[in-house]
Design a protein around this motif. Structure first.
Motif, PDB file in Angstrom:
ATOM      1  N   LEU A  50      83.633  73.437  73.655  1.00 54.84           N
ATOM      2  CA  LEU A  50      84.428  74.533  74.200  1.00 54.84           C
ATOM      3  C   LEU A  50      85.009  75.355  73.059  1.00 54.84           C
ATOM      4  O   LEU A  50      85.361  74.808  72.009  1.00 54.84           O
ATOM      5  CB  LEU A  50      85.543  73.991  75.104  1.00 54.84           C
ATOM      6  CG  LEU A  50      86.442  74.999  75.814  1.00 54.84           C
ATOM      7  CD1 LEU A  50      86.817  74.485  77.214  1.00 54.84           C
ATOM      8  CD2 LEU A  50      87.726  75.268  75.023  1.00 54.84           C
ATOM      9  N   ASN A  77      75.324  78.017  75.959  1.00 50.16           N
ATOM     10  CA  ASN A  77      75.934  77.260  77.046  1.00 50.16           C
ATOM     11  C   ASN A  77      77.315  76.699  76.709  1.00 50.16           C
ATOM     12  O   ASN A  77      77.897  75.969  77.511  1.00 50.16           O
ATOM     13  CB  ASN A  77      75.020  76.097  77.459  1.00 50.16           C
ATOM     14  CG  ASN A  77      73.755  76.594  78.136  1.00 50.16           C
ATOM     15  OD1 ASN A  77      73.791  77.532  78.929  1.00 50.16           O
ATOM     16  ND2 ASN A  77      72.636  75.976  77.816  1.00 50.16           N
ATOM     17  N   LEU A  79      81.195  76.410  76.517  1.00 48.20           N
ATOM     18  CA  LEU A  79      82.289  76.950  77.322  1.00 48.20           C
ATOM     19  C   LEU A  79      83.171  77.851  76.461  1.00 48.20           C
ATOM     20  O   LEU A  79      83.480  77.513  75.323  1.00 48.20           O
ATOM     21  CB  LEU A  79      83.130  75.809  77.892  1.00 48.20           C
ATOM     22  CG  LEU A  79      82.458  74.943  78.962  1.00 48.20           C
ATOM     23  CD1 LEU A  79      83.263  73.664  79.193  1.00 48.20           C
ATOM     24  CD2 LEU A  79      82.297  75.713  80.269  1.00 48.20           C
ATOM     25  N   ASP A 101      84.244  81.861  80.344  1.00 50.64           N
ATOM     26  CA  ASP A 101      84.397  80.954  81.482  1.00 50.64           C
ATOM     27  C   ASP A 101      85.814  80.959  82.047  1.00 50.64           C
ATOM     28  O   ASP A 101      86.013  80.593  83.212  1.00 50.64           O
ATOM     29  CB  ASP A 101      84.026  79.523  81.050  1.00 50.64           C
ATOM     30  CG  ASP A 101      82.564  79.422  80.644  1.00 50.64           C
ATOM     31  OD1 ASP A 101      81.719  79.380  81.542  1.00 50.64           O
ATOM     32  OD2 ASP A 101      82.285  79.411  79.434  1.00 50.64           O
ATOM     33  N   ASP A 102      86.785  81.349  81.244  1.00 46.88           N
ATOM     34  CA  ASP A 102      88.161  81.425  81.709  1.00 46.88           C
ATOM     35  C   ASP A 102      88.915  82.390  80.803  1.00 46.88           C
ATOM     36  O   ASP A 102      88.425  82.762  79.725  1.00 46.88           O
ATOM     37  CB  ASP A 102      88.822  80.043  81.696  1.00 46.88           C
ATOM     38  CG  ASP A 102      90.001  79.946  82.658  1.00 46.88           C
ATOM     39  OD1 ASP A 102      90.413  81.000  83.199  1.00 46.88           O
ATOM     40  OD2 ASP A 102      90.526  78.837  82.847  1.00 46.88           O
ATOM     41  N   LEU A 120      87.913  72.921  82.772  1.00 49.21           N
ATOM     42  CA  LEU A 120      86.610  73.467  82.384  1.00 49.21           C
ATOM     43  C   LEU A 120      85.634  72.364  81.989  1.00 49.21           C
ATOM     44  O   LEU A 120      84.462  72.369  82.388  1.00 49.21           O
ATOM     45  CB  LEU A 120      86.775  74.449  81.225  1.00 49.21           C
ATOM     46  CG  LEU A 120      87.316  75.843  81.564  1.00 49.21           C
ATOM     47  CD1 LEU A 120      87.583  76.621  80.283  1.00 49.21           C
ATOM     48  CD2 LEU A 120      86.353  76.609  82.457  1.00 49.21           C
ATOM     49  N   ARG A 124      82.160  71.237  83.884  1.00 50.24           N
ATOM     50  CA  ARG A 124      80.875  71.182  83.190  1.00 50.24           C
ATOM     51  C   ARG A 124      80.201  69.825  83.392  1.00 50.24           C
ATOM     52  O   ARG A 124      79.002  69.748  83.661  1.00 50.24           O
ATOM     53  CB  ARG A 124      81.098  71.473  81.706  1.00 50.24           C
ATOM     54  CG  ARG A 124      79.907  71.217  80.771  1.00 50.24           C
ATOM     55  CD  ARG A 124      78.687  72.032  81.111  1.00 50.24           C
ATOM     56  NE  ARG A 124      78.903  73.460  81.165  1.00 50.24           N
ATOM     57  CZ  ARG A 124      78.845  74.271  80.120  1.00 50.24           C
ATOM     58  NH1 ARG A 124      78.585  73.783  78.921  1.00 50.24           N
ATOM     59  NH2 ARG A 124      79.025  75.564  80.268  1.00 50.24           N
TER      60      ARG A 124
END
Length: 237
Positions: A50, A77, A79, A101-102, A120, A124
């Motif tokens: 992430l 891919n 995050l 993603d956020d 998150l 995932r």
């Protein structure tokens, strides 16, 4: 089991240190970059699970970093949680359009941020999208279990050897300088000579045995993991 790796790309040094401290308290492997260019480099080298990405960054802004992360197969891919002082709806829309993603706006509660990160990562895992396993040319790396297998036979590696092999295998064909491999395998704060990497490579090749030729020396530059497509073309010509 290996820790989840989180990359913080934030130019405010005091805030990045606070975030890194709290992430480590939560048992994450935290890495920090203070500008967009270094953040992109760290992401490509260390393949985090992430990324906490500030929008307003020197060298390269967060939106451009996000765009490049999503266009690179190595990081497409990962995050991305965007972190910014801007709260306008248009900035959030652009961020999500580019693949964030956020989105969290400053000021924020570190506790809330940590909960968003956990959510998150849980999402995932539940979707089965985690890229914890890499397989290439008989070499299998399972990051979650911190295990390496060669032709289905497990081998024992030190942490540095494991990180070094993972960095190479994730990007076959890419030439890494010794300095980049030190950063990827030993950490950017490691006070070691570049020749230390040669020692690690030598030990790694011994453990790979008949697969040792997969790690190729690029004279005057560094090392790379053999590109399977290139190897196939050589065999068929």
């Amino acid at each position: 089991m290996s820790k989840k790796r989180i990359l913080v790309i934030e130019d405010d040094r005091s805030l990045s240190e606070v975030l890194a401290y709290n992430l480590r308290q939560e048992k994450y492997d935290a890495v920090v970059a203070l500008d967009g260019m270094d953040g992109l480099r760290q992401a490509q080298l260390k393949t985090p699970d992430l990324i906490i990405l500030d929008l307003m960054l020197p060298q390269m802004d967060g939106l451009e970093v996000c765009r490049r992360l999503r266009s690179d197969p190595v990081t497409s891919n990962v995050l991305i949680l965007m972190l910014t002082a801007k709260s306008e709806e248009t900035d959030q829309v652009v961020g999500f359009t580019l693949g964030a993603d956020d989105y969290v706006t400053k000021p924020f509660s570190v506790k809330i941020l940590l909960e968003r990160i956990k959510a998150l990562l849980r999402r995932r895992e539940s979707n089965g999208e985690a890229s914890d396993t890499i397989v290439s040319q008989g070499v299998m790396i399972d990051r979650r279990r911190h295990r390496v297998m060669i032709d289905d036979v497990p081998i024992s590696l030190t942490r540095s050897e494991f990180e070094l092999l993972e960095a190479l295998v994730r990007q076959p064909g890419r030439v890494f300088s010794r300095a980049e491999l030190i950063d990827a395998a030993l950490g950017d704060d490691a006070l070691v000579l570049e020749r230390t990497i040669d020692v690690h490579i030598r030990a790694l090749r011994q453990k790979l045995e008949k697969h040792s030729e997969l790690i190729e020396t690029v004279r005057g530059v560094g090392y790379r993991f053999r590109d399977p497509d290139t190897a196939f073309k050589k065999q068929t010509t």
